[in-house]
Every structure is written in C-alpha cells, then in structure tokens.
Scaffold this active site. Structure first.
Site, PDB file in Angstrom:
ATOM      1  N   GLU A  59      76.144   9.504  67.000  1.00 13.28           N
ATOM      2  CA  GLU A  59      74.766   9.605  67.457  1.00 13.28           C
ATOM      3  C   GLU A  59      73.967   8.173  67.309  1.00 13.28           C
ATOM      4  O   GLU A  59      73.510   7.785  66.380  1.00 13.28           O
ATOM      5  CB  GLU A  59      73.893  10.634  67.517  1.00 13.28           C
ATOM      6  N   GLU A 100      65.618  13.734  69.762  1.00  9.74           N
ATOM      7  CA  GLU A 100      66.681  13.264  71.154  1.00  9.74           C
ATOM      8  C   GLU A 100      66.572  12.502  72.167  1.00  9.74           C
ATOM      9  O   GLU A 100      65.878  11.652  73.072  1.00  9.74           O
ATOM     10  CB  GLU A 100      67.245  14.694  71.574  1.00  9.74           C
TER      11      GLU A 100
END
Length: 372
Positions: A167, A336
């Site tokens: 990520e 997120e």
C-alpha cells in the site's frame, strides 16, 4: 529487440511463465510464508514503439480479486511520472496493453515508494530544525524501524503507515504530511508543533516493502493483526512501536493504508471497542465530517461496516489503541486510499496518485489542527 521482463530490484514482484513475440504470460509471486499476493512491480525492455500485451494469469486467486474490476495498472517510462495503462480483467486474468516510447518501461500495482526514497525522506526530514530521528527497533531482516519526532506540546500524536507494504500510497501520504510539518512558514505546522508532540513512523514494514510483498513482513505475518500480542519472533515491528506508544501515551493516532476494492478515500474508526466512550466517538466523527468538507478527495458514504458493541477486533491497531488509551480519550483511526481512483473526483489520466496522496496528507493535518 526481444521482449524481456525483470523484477530483480527493490519491491520487484513478477514471475514470467512465457513470452511469445510481444505478449507475455505472467504470475504474481506470493508474499513469503503466506498466501497473500496482489502487488506487482516489474520492468519490460525491448518493445520501443511496439504494443506489449501482459497477461497476469493468477489474479483470480489473489488476496482481493474484487480489486481487479475497473482497476488500471500504473506505468512509467522514467520511474517518476506514473500514469494509467490500458487494463482489463476477465476470467481471473489481468491484461495490460501499452506501447512504450522508450526501450524500458515499468509497471506496478501502484506508484512504488522505494526503500531508497524512504531513507532519503527520513534523512531530509531529520535534518530540519526541531526534528529528531530514532530507530525504535529492527525487523527480522535487520532493517531499522524509523521514527521521526517533532513538536513540544502535551498532546501525543502518532502517525504510522505501510503496515501492509504494497500500500505504497501510504508512504506518499507520509511524504506530504512530513513536508508540511517541517515548513516554518506553514501556520498549520506551527500550530501542531506548538500543541503536540508528533511521533511519525513512515514505514512500519520495510522488509515487506523491499521484498515486494502485498501484506506481510519477512515471516509472512500481517502486522495489522498483531497489536494485541506482538512478539520479537513474529512481529518485532509492532512490538517496538507499541512499546514506545506505551511510554509516551497516545491521544490521537492515524494508521495510513490503501484499499484494493473501494474506489474512494475513507476513514474507518474504532466502533465496538470495550472501552468506547461517547466523547471519543464524537471527536472521531467530527474529524471525518470536517475532512469531507475540506476536500473533494474525501467522503463518508463508502467504507467498511462498523463493528457491533464489544465486538471490535483488538488485534488491529486502530481498535487496540483507542481501547488501550481510552483513559486518555484517545481518538484512533485508519485512513484508506484507493488503488483505483476516488471516483467522485476522478482523474482519467493518473487515477489516485502520489501527488494526490501527498495532498491528502497535508489536508489531514489541517483538520487535526482544528481539533487540537
């Protein structure tokens, strides 16, 4: 020239099954000692001016197959400017088509954030006035867990990213936030450093980052399921950070991540923790709403379902910290960002990008400053 494909570099990940002409059949390697896989990063050479077709054959069994529909792979010919390549997904196969203008071209799941760039970032920020750098511990592969500390205020703020190494947008977010925090002319930075002590871990999982993992460390462990009982043997990264948190206390924390499937930026909270207080909840929801008002690159409609009262997973950092430091009124959250795009404010050329991740880092600090 003959097409060639390689991934023998920092965060590289791909396995070549076959090459025929300008078409390659590929597979993504699993994280070591794990069944997780989704991150890819590789170089293609020898197809200047010719369309290359890359079929990644094992995407249907990847960690999050729901992340492939409407996803577009990132491509760069200079490893600096990352744009979207023509991408399609059908029957478990991700197909990327691209005609390079140069002899070398790189493809990745998202714009990579290399360990070299990480070290440059730590050195650059640590050289700013009022910043100190600390190695809280070492990973299983012997890499340092870097923490940067700044500010003199009583409110203890923790920012940490890349528990899941694939990520990479999380460390781009960190770069934007850190650059704002060391700007002496920035009023938000001055406000936060006056009122807070900030403890910042830009990369929680350097082993997984270097190895080209999606989700785990060198032992194949998902660090964001280790916060209840971390250990030197499996998760020294979490253990050393949580020990330092216990020493300083935590009033406010953000864990920065990326989501494979949801095409939006959103924040998950700590609903369901045993020690929940309404005051914690009020301040958490106020933060989310204020961020959505500040920038069109954030929203509060899409996201994860809330845990029922008493059912929060305390192995996850956001829940563990809000519960562990509830006596301090801790507000903890997980940001997120998408591998796809923030669809309500989409960018057809780059989708979600390093530049937008950095700006969101700056914006998150602006809202924090309003609450401190």
């Amino acid at each position: 020239m003959t097409l060639s494909i390689s991934a023998g570099f920092d965060s590289g990940n791909i396995h070549v099954l076959s090459i025929e002409g300008d078409t390659a059949q590929l597979e993504i390697r699993k994280d070591a000692h794990s069944d997780f896989y989704q991150w890819f990063h590789f170089r293609v050479a020898g197809t200047k001016g010719r369309e290359v077709t890359l079929n990644i054959a094992n995407c249907g069994a990847s960690a999050y197959p729901g992340g492939w529909p409407a996803y577009r792979a990132r491509v760069s010919e200079d490893r600096t400017d990352w744009r979207c390549a023509e991408t399609s997904y059908a029957d478990g196969v991700l197909t990327i088509r691209y005609t390079p203008a140069s002899d070398h071209v790189w493809f990745a799941y998202f714009a990579p954030y290399s360990m070299e760039r990480h070290h440059d970032l730590v050195q650059r920020i640590a050289a700013a006035p009022g910043v100190s750098a600390h190695a809280l511990g070492q990973t299983l592969d012997g890499r340092p867990i870097d923490m940067l500390r700044m500010g003199n205020g009583p409110t203890q703020v923790w920012l940490y990213a890349r528990q899941h190494p694939g990520e990479t947008m999380a460390e781009w977010w960190m770069e934007g936030a850190l650059e704002r925090l060391i700007d002496p002319a920035d009023p938000v930075a001055r406000h936060l450093r006056d009122r807070c002590t900030l403890h910042i871990v830009p990369n929680m999982n350097p082993d997984g980052s270097a190895r080209g993992h999606l989700r785990t460390n060198a032992a194949g462990v998902n660090l964001n399921r280790e916060w209840a009982t971390p250990s030197l043997e499996k998760s020294p990264e979490v253990l050393c950070v949580r020990d330092e948190m216990d020493r300083t206390g935590v009033h406010w924390a953000m864990d920065v991540h990326g989501d494979e499937a949801i095409p939006a930026n959103f924040i998950a909270g700590f609903e369901g923790i045993p020690n929940w207080t309404d005051d914690q909840g009020t301040r958490f929801y106020a933060y989310r709403e204020a961020l959505a008002e500040l920038t069109p690159d954030f929203q509060t409609v899409l996201g994860y379902p809330k845990s029922a009262p008493g059912k929060a997973n305390l192995t996850m950092s956001t829940n563990q910290l809000a519960n562990r430091f509830a006596h301090l009124g801790c507000v903890s959250m997980t940001l997120e960002m998408p591998f796809k795009d923030h669809d309500s404010n989409a960018d057809s050329e780059r989708a979600w990008s390093p530049q937008r991740s950095k700006q969101l880092g700056r914006d998150c600090l602006a809202i924090l400053a309003r609450q401190i």
